[in-house]
Structures are given as C-alpha cells and as structure tokens.
Write an enzyme that holds these catalytic residues in place. Structure first.
Site, mmCIF file in Angstrom:
data_model
loop_
_atom_site.group_PDB
_atom_site.id
_atom_site.type_symbol
_atom_site.label_atom_id
_atom_site.label_comp_id
_atom_site.label_asym_id
_atom_site.label_seq_id
_atom_site.Cartn_x
_atom_site.Cartn_y
_atom_site.Cartn_z
ATOM 1 N N ASP A 257 -7.724 10.363 7.902
ATOM 2 C CA ASP A 257 -7.743 10.238 6.969
ATOM 3 C C ASP A 257 -7.246 8.691 6.306
ATOM 4 O O ASP A 257 -6.712 8.862 4.629
ATOM 5 C CB ASP A 257 -5.923 9.997 7.685
ATOM 6 C CG ASP A 257 -5.512 11.221 8.319
ATOM 7 O OD1 ASP A 257 -5.587 12.232 8.127
ATOM 8 O OD2 ASP A 257 -4.625 11.124 8.947
ATOM 9 N N ASP B 125 -4.802 6.643 3.120
ATOM 10 C CA ASP B 125 -3.165 6.796 3.893
ATOM 11 C C ASP B 125 -1.920 6.238 4.098
ATOM 12 O O ASP B 125 -2.372 5.616 3.410
ATOM 13 C CB ASP B 125 -3.765 7.826 4.712
ATOM 14 C CG ASP B 125 -2.318 9.014 5.109
ATOM 15 O OD1 ASP B 125 -2.085 9.610 4.180
ATOM 16 O OD2 ASP B 125 -1.968 9.167 6.355
ATOM 17 N N ASP C 65 -0.311 4.447 11.051
ATOM 18 C CA ASP C 65 0.663 5.380 10.936
ATOM 19 C C ASP C 65 0.270 5.235 12.871
ATOM 20 O O ASP C 65 -1.042 5.406 13.846
ATOM 21 C CB ASP C 65 -0.347 6.442 10.618
ATOM 22 C CG ASP C 65 0.399 6.347 9.648
ATOM 23 O OD1 ASP C 65 0.521 6.264 8.670
ATOM 24 O OD2 ASP C 65 -0.298 7.577 8.299
ATOM 25 N N ARG D 260 8.290 4.563 3.336
ATOM 26 C CA ARG D 260 7.423 4.284 4.525
ATOM 27 C C ARG D 260 7.621 3.491 5.142
ATOM 28 O O ARG D 260 6.396 2.942 5.499
ATOM 29 C CB ARG D 260 6.158 5.592 4.499
ATOM 30 C CG ARG D 260 6.383 6.930 3.805
ATOM 31 C CD ARG D 260 5.622 7.680 4.591
ATOM 32 N NE ARG D 260 5.656 9.100 4.004
ATOM 33 C CZ ARG D 260 4.269 9.830 4.689
ATOM 34 N NH1 ARG D 260 3.742 9.631 5.297
ATOM 35 N NH2 ARG D 260 4.968 10.882 3.956
#
Length: 409
Positions: free
Chosen positions: A207, A231, A235, A287
């Site tokens: 990613d 990205d 994460d 986010r």
C-alpha cells in the site's frame, strides 16, 4: 490569695508581650515567609527525584517520565520497553535479546540482506534491540518485513526511513518502533522479499504505508516523526490488536491512520488501540484515526490541524475520546471533529462515541452517539487521562527526539 495570683499573672503577661515576636520568630522561623517553605519543599523533592533517577521528571507524560530522566539512557536502552502504556503496554520488543548495531544504510538485496543492514537485523529469529551506529537515511528497495520480538531504536542518531517502501508488521508480535523519521514512503512489491533467515517469498504490491500492521499484536510505535506517505502513516488491519501509538508527530498527509480493514471484516471486532500524546500537526486532512469495529482510546492528543475531520469511523466502533485538545480550522464547514462514515444517522446514532474532558477551540465540536454502555467503554479505556489543559506540555516532545549520549533526551 486568689486576687494576688491573678494580679501577678496579669503583670507577667504584660511583661511578656514585647518579647512575643522574637520568641515566635526563634521558635518557628519558617512562619516568617510561607513562600520560602514551599520553595524548600520543592527543592528537596527535586533533589530526591535526581537521586532516584528513573522516577518522574514532572512532565506529566507517563511514558517520558519513565525513561527521559535518565542521563545514562544510552547504557540502559532496553529499559524503555518497561515504559509502554495503553493497550500495547506489554510489547517488549527486543528487551530480552542482544543489541544489534546497524552500520550499513544500504538495502541492495531484499532476499539476501548483508549483515549490518537494518533488513538483516529485523528478519532474525531471536529477540534483538536494534540501534544505529550513526546518522543515516535508509531507502528500502522493498517492504521491511519484521520478525517478532524486535525493537528499532533510533535514539542517539538521526535515522530516516524514506523514499522507498517502509515498515511491515505482518502476523508477528512484540514490536517496538521508537525514535525514527518515517516519510515519503512508496509502494513496493511484485518482488521476492525475505522475512526470516529460513524463508523468503513473493510479495504483491504494497500500500505504501509508513507502518503497516497486518494481523500483528503487542505493537508500540513511539516518538516517531511521520509525513507524506503513499497511503497511511500508521495503519492496523486484519485482526491486529494490543497496539499503542504514542508521542508521534504527524504532518503533511491526507489519510493519516486507518484502524480496521473493512466494514465487512468482522475479525477486527476485538481490536484495541491506544492513541496517546501525539501531535497531529500541519498539512493533515483526515483519519486521525478512522476506526472500524473495535475499541479505540484517543487520549491527550493535540490536534492543531485538519482539513476534513479529525476522528471518524464506520461499522460501529467504540471511540473513547478523553482529554484531547481540538483546534478547528478556520473553514466553517470543517469544524466538526467527528465523521460517522458510510451510514445513515438512524444507524450511527447507536455507535458508542463519547467526548470526555476534551478542549474544543475555534468552534470545534464533537458529535457523540450511542447510549454510553459502560461495558463497551471499559474495553476502550487503557490509561487515565490527564486534564486537556496539560496537553501542550504533555505533547511538547512529540516526534523523534534529539538524544545525546551522557545527557537526558
């Protein structure tokens, strides 16, 4: 007789009155200046702390107070592993192994990495505490696939992992990443990459995350500086849990942090992540984090920039926001801290999201939801929040620190 005794007593008191101030002063000298008493108490307390060494430096940041007081940190590196808090507090990394010194910044061969490189260090089977011989920029050819029980400790050097694929924590446990700059991470893949001394395999396209946690557990990411990755910056997906992301400085990025793979991936229902003492800084869009399914404790962070929203989620995550400072952007359409994603209000109004003791500035507002089930918030509680008025001090050292041998960081 009684009258004579009374007269004598009265005369004695009259004679004593002029002497009282000096008698009191000599008996209780500290009463003359209460402020001096307070100063003396503080002096003695500070002297005691210096002697104790490892105890609180009075910053209010419990992680930093655990180790940054120690001028001999360089000789006691592995003690850092005992300072974690939150859901990732049991991540020991390479605490119980040897120290491995990275001397070579190269990454010429992802299948047969040279001894002395970061890739050679992270794939070993045994626990290792990985440090760096000098300042270096490491541009990886492929994802850095870590093995269990490893610590990457950048203290004492300026270490940048940048300009290529970055760190992958996949189906491993007990990882600590501390004190490094991670930025400008790219996609990798369609290549062979080694993940242990005994195994290498084909990797599909990655990613482009700064740190990708995929089915990983007991992970602690602390005091790193993140920016500008393909990205996410950090994460965590596919059943990852027991994670603490703390004291990081994040800037110049769109989708900062994704926690939970997809709305349909129900295995993330057990995910528990602590987001604490981070500074979400300039150039961030959204986010911080975006959550799915699990339990998320967002505590004592400083949010000074966002363009769309700060905290969002879908698929009924429990979000416990405590003691954060939210400074909204000037754009009047982006004042809301929260974003309930991919669902109508009739659905998201039952999701357990709460704000407790948060400081809302420049029109910031948090939209709570759910009935506030205590059992749900118990699973989203991992440490005691400090007052939001202290956030500036608690997060003042966020990001990779400049640590010099022989002095406190």
């Amino acid at each position: 007789m009684a009258m004579a005794a009374s007269v004598s007593s009265a005369l004695f008191l009259l004679l004593l009155l002029p002497l009282l101030p000096s008698l009191i002063a000599s008996s209780f000298p500290t009463l003359q200046d209460p402020e001096l008493v307070v100063q003396e108490v503080h002096r003695k307390l500070n002297a005691s702390r210096r002697k104790l060494g490892f105890l609180s430096c009075n910053t209010g940041n419990p992680i930093d107070d655990c180790w940054r007081c120690d001028a001999a940190w360089e000789k006691n590196r592995q003690r850092l592993a005992d300072c974690a808090i939150g859901f990732g507090k049991n991540a020991v990394g390479g605490r119980d192994g040897k120290i491995y010194v990275v001397t070579d910044s190269g990454d010429d061969d992802p299948v047969e990495p040279k001894p002395g490189t970061l890739r050679h260090a992270v794939i070993q089977e045994q626990p290792l505490w990985i440090i760096f011989a000098r300042d270096m920029v490491i541009q990886l050819k492929e994802e850095l696939i870590m093995n269990s029980f490893k610590t990457i400790d950048g203290r004492g050097a300026s270490v940048h992992i940048a300009g290529g694929p970055c760190i992958t924590i996949q189906y491993v446990t007990n990882i600590i990443i501390h004190g490094v700059h991670i930025h400008d991470c790219k996609q990798g893949g369609n290549a062979m990459v080694r993940d242990s001394p005994r195994h290498y395999g084909w990797r599909t396209v990655s990613d482009g995350d700064g740190v990708s946690i995929f089915g990983g557990s007991h992970v602690w990411v602390d005091h790193c500086s993140f920016s500008n990755c393909k990205d996410g910056l950090v994460d965590a997906i596919h059943g990852s849990t027991a994670i603490t992301i703390s004291n990081n400085y994040m800037t110049h990025h769109d989708k900062v942090m994704l926690l939970g793979h997809s709305d349909s991936y129900s295995q993330d229902k057990g995910m528990q992540v602590t987001i604490a003492f981070n500074h979400f800084g300039e150039g961030l869009v959204q986010r911080m984090p975006r959550c799915r399914h699990g339990y998320f404790h967002v505590v004592n962070n400083d949010y000074t920039h966002w363009e769309m929203y700060a905290i969002g989620g879908s698929a009924s995550p429990t979000i416990n926001s405590q003691g954060n400072r939210f400074l909204a952007p000037n754009n009047r359409f982006s004042k809301e801290v929260t974003k309930h994603e991919d669902a109508p209000e009739s659905e998201w109004k039952s999701w357990n999201w709460r704000s407790e003791g948060d400081l809302m500035l420049n029109g910031a507002y948090f939209t709570p939801s759910g009935a506030g089930a205590s059992s749900s918030y118990a699973k989203a509680s991992s440490l005691g929040a400090r007052p939001s008025t202290l956030v500036s001090a608690i997060t003042s050292g966020a990001g990779a620190l400049t640590c010099r041998k022989g002095s406190r960081c």
